[in-house]
Write an enzyme that holds these catalytic residues in place. Structure first.
Site, PDB file in Angstrom:
ATOM      1  N   SER A 136       0.859  -1.182   0.000  1.00 32.61           N
ATOM      2  CA  SER A 136       0.000   0.000   0.000  1.00 32.61           C
ATOM      3  C   SER A 136       0.894   1.230   0.000  1.00 32.61           C
ATOM      4  O   SER A 136       2.084   1.137   0.283  1.00 32.61           O
ATOM      5  CB  SER A 136      -0.868   0.011   1.251  1.00 32.61           C
ATOM      6  OG  SER A 136      -0.061   0.228   2.382  1.00 32.61           O
ATOM      7  N   LYS A 137       0.296   2.363  -0.278  1.00 28.48           N
ATOM      8  CA  LYS A 137       1.081   3.601  -0.351  1.00 28.48           C
ATOM      9  C   LYS A 137       1.826   3.856   0.951  1.00 28.48           C
ATOM     10  O   LYS A 137       2.984   4.233   0.964  1.00 28.48           O
ATOM     11  CB  LYS A 137       0.161   4.780  -0.637  1.00 28.48           C
ATOM     12  CG  LYS A 137      -0.279   4.755  -2.068  1.00 28.48           C
ATOM     13  CD  LYS A 137      -0.517   6.153  -2.586  1.00 28.48           C
ATOM     14  CE  LYS A 137      -0.648   6.076  -4.080  1.00 28.48           C
ATOM     15  NZ  LYS A 137      -1.571   6.998  -4.632  1.00 28.48           N
TER      16      LYS A 137
END
Ligand code: GLU
Length: 473
Positions: free
Chosen positions: A242-243
């Site tokens: 994920s970011k």
């Protein structure tokens, strides 16, 4: 047969780690085989695609050192390499498939299809199971591909081995929408066929699309490419990247001072290894031994700390001159102005020490701002931990006295003077040196003290010790 591979980013966001890894593996494979690497732009989603994202993606690919033989920006024999320029081509193909009976028009309303989906689900079948050619044919609506209901759809994946899908589990998917746009499945397959792609290496998340693409390719009378589905990327928390966990866009790594060589090296390890052991290797070494067949099917972990470590290794491997040159803009950025060559020589006095302590280029800036700017504020934690202690006034006074007597201002003399002072005060080395460090650099973390004092110069050093001493009252 010339190997032809491609990367097909959608410009609906910046280039992220997953696509960068896929691009890199394709590039490595092309270069290893003496083949061709093609960059095309999958912008069928015109609402979400922007030219800024496209620029970001291409810029990041180039920053990584990837070059391409055909595609956007460089051109090639296949006209445009941007899907939005090829809608007419996709329409022709879709209509051609209707003519041969491989596809059909479908104008059933969404709620009817939804009911079919739910029914399939109730019966424990694949949700798309019931979406099949209706008895009555129509001439408008979406165009669906009709899944031939014979035999499994099987292929040998270079990474995953033999893979097989049952035709009942693949729905009659839409290839052309009623608004005149192709779907990803159609555009991607037509491009792979038209551009004569021999190997499709892409993320494993696209595996469910592959039986559709294989059937479409066959219906187009073309040869099915070899597929290689690259392992998924996970964060160190074991969840899909994920970011938050460093999967941000590649451009942020550039901004944060990562070296493209280090990022290249690190990305190449996400699912592949040079010899199971060596972690740091050159681009040329990777090209020489890369093969898609050696890619692991196990999920790979993206570990930002390891990337930072690797970046530090690349920084340390540079010549000091090269390091100085690379780091100058970062130092000037931290200082807030351009430095004269005279000023820069102060940095060069300690550049080797800074190089050893730098994992990311901008950190070097932070470490040496004190050489060029007066201290506007002391790091609060350092002040509390080091300066707000008994005996610090005495230490600073003694240090100032010892240093003021020096006639030669260099590392050796400074060290000698301060060590003599420490002996006289009968205190620990750390206890004695930390207040001096905070006084002259503003922080308890800095390059080595004696060298720092030498580089800062006599006048500023004495003055800063005086100022800090004054602040203690
Ligand atoms: N546009 C797709 C993506 O960015 C490419 C998929 C493919 O390689 O076929 O994920």
């Amino acid at each position: 047969m010339t190997v032809r591979v491609r990367i097909a980013p959608s410009p609906t966001g910046t280039l992220h780690v997953g696509t960068a890894r896929a691009a890199l593996f394709n590039w490595l494979y092309a270069r290893h085989c003496g083949g061709e690497f093609i960059v095309r732009i999958d912008d069928t989603d015109q609402k979400r695609s922007t030219s800024e994202y496209e620029e970001n993606i291409l810029g990041s690919l180039r920053w990584l050192g990837l070059d391409w033989d055909e595609g956007v920006e460089v051109g090639g024999p296949h006209g445009s390499y941007r899907q939005s320029d090829r809608f007419q081509r996709y329409r022709e193909v879709a209509e051609g498939l209707v003519e041969t009976g491989a596809a059909y028009y479908d104008d059933r309303p969404t709620d009817e299809l939804e009911a079919l989906r739910q029914q399939a689900q109730k019966e424990g079948k694949h949700p798309g199971h019931y979406i099949r050619r209706p008895e009555q044919s129509v001439t408008e609506g979406v165009i669906r591909f009709s899944i031939p209901q014979e035999g499994p759809i099987a292929f040998d994946d270079l990474v995953r081995g033999s893979v097989s899908f049952e035709p009942q589990d693949v729905d009659d998917f839409v290839i052309f929408r009623s608004n005149g746009t192709p779907t990803y499945h159609l555009a991607s397959t037509v491009d792979d066929v038209d551009y004569r792609i021999t190997h499709v290496a892409r993320g494993e998340d696209l595996l469910p699309s592959t039986p559709k693409h294989i059937l479409l390719t066959r219906a187009l009378g073309a040869e099915v490419p070899v597929y290689a589905h690259l392992p998924l990327l996970f964060g160190i928390d074991g969840k899909k990247l994920s970011k938050r966990l460093g999967a941000a866009s590649l451009a942020t790594y550039e901004d944060e001072g990562y070296l493209p060589e280090a990022v290249f090296n690190y990305l190449s390890l996400l699912g592949w290894s040079l010899d199971g052991e060596t972690e740091i290797f050159s681009r040329e070494q990777a090209v020489a031994s890369f093969d898609l067949i050696d890619v692991s099917k196990n999920p790979a972990t993206f570990d930002p700390e390891k990337l930072a470590w690797m970046n530090g290794e690349y920084i340390r491997a540079m010549s000091t001159d090269h390091f100085s040159q690379m780091v100058r803009p970062h130092v000037e950025g931290a200082v807030g102005r351009e430095l004269t060559d005279d000023e820069w020589s102060r940095f060069e006095e300690i550049s080797e020490l800074v190089q050893e302590r730098t994992k990311l280029l901008p950190e070097a800036g932070e470490q040496v701002v004190f050489l060029f700017n007066d201290i506007e504020s002391y790091d609060e934690k350092s002040w509390a931990k080091v300066m707000a202690k008994d005996g610090v006034t005495d230490i600073l006074e003694a240090a100032r006295g010892a240093l003021a007597e020096l006639t030669v201002w260099d590392k050796v003399s400074i060290e000698k003077a301060l060590r003599a002072m420490i002996e006289e005060l009968e205190i620990g080395v750390g206890k004695a040196l930390q207040p001096i460090r905070v006084s002259i650099t503003g922080s308890s973390v800095s390059p080595p003290l004696f060298e720092s004092l030498a580089a800062l110069g006599r006048e500023s050093s004495l003055e800063r010790i005086e100022i800090a001493r004054g602040m203690l009252g």
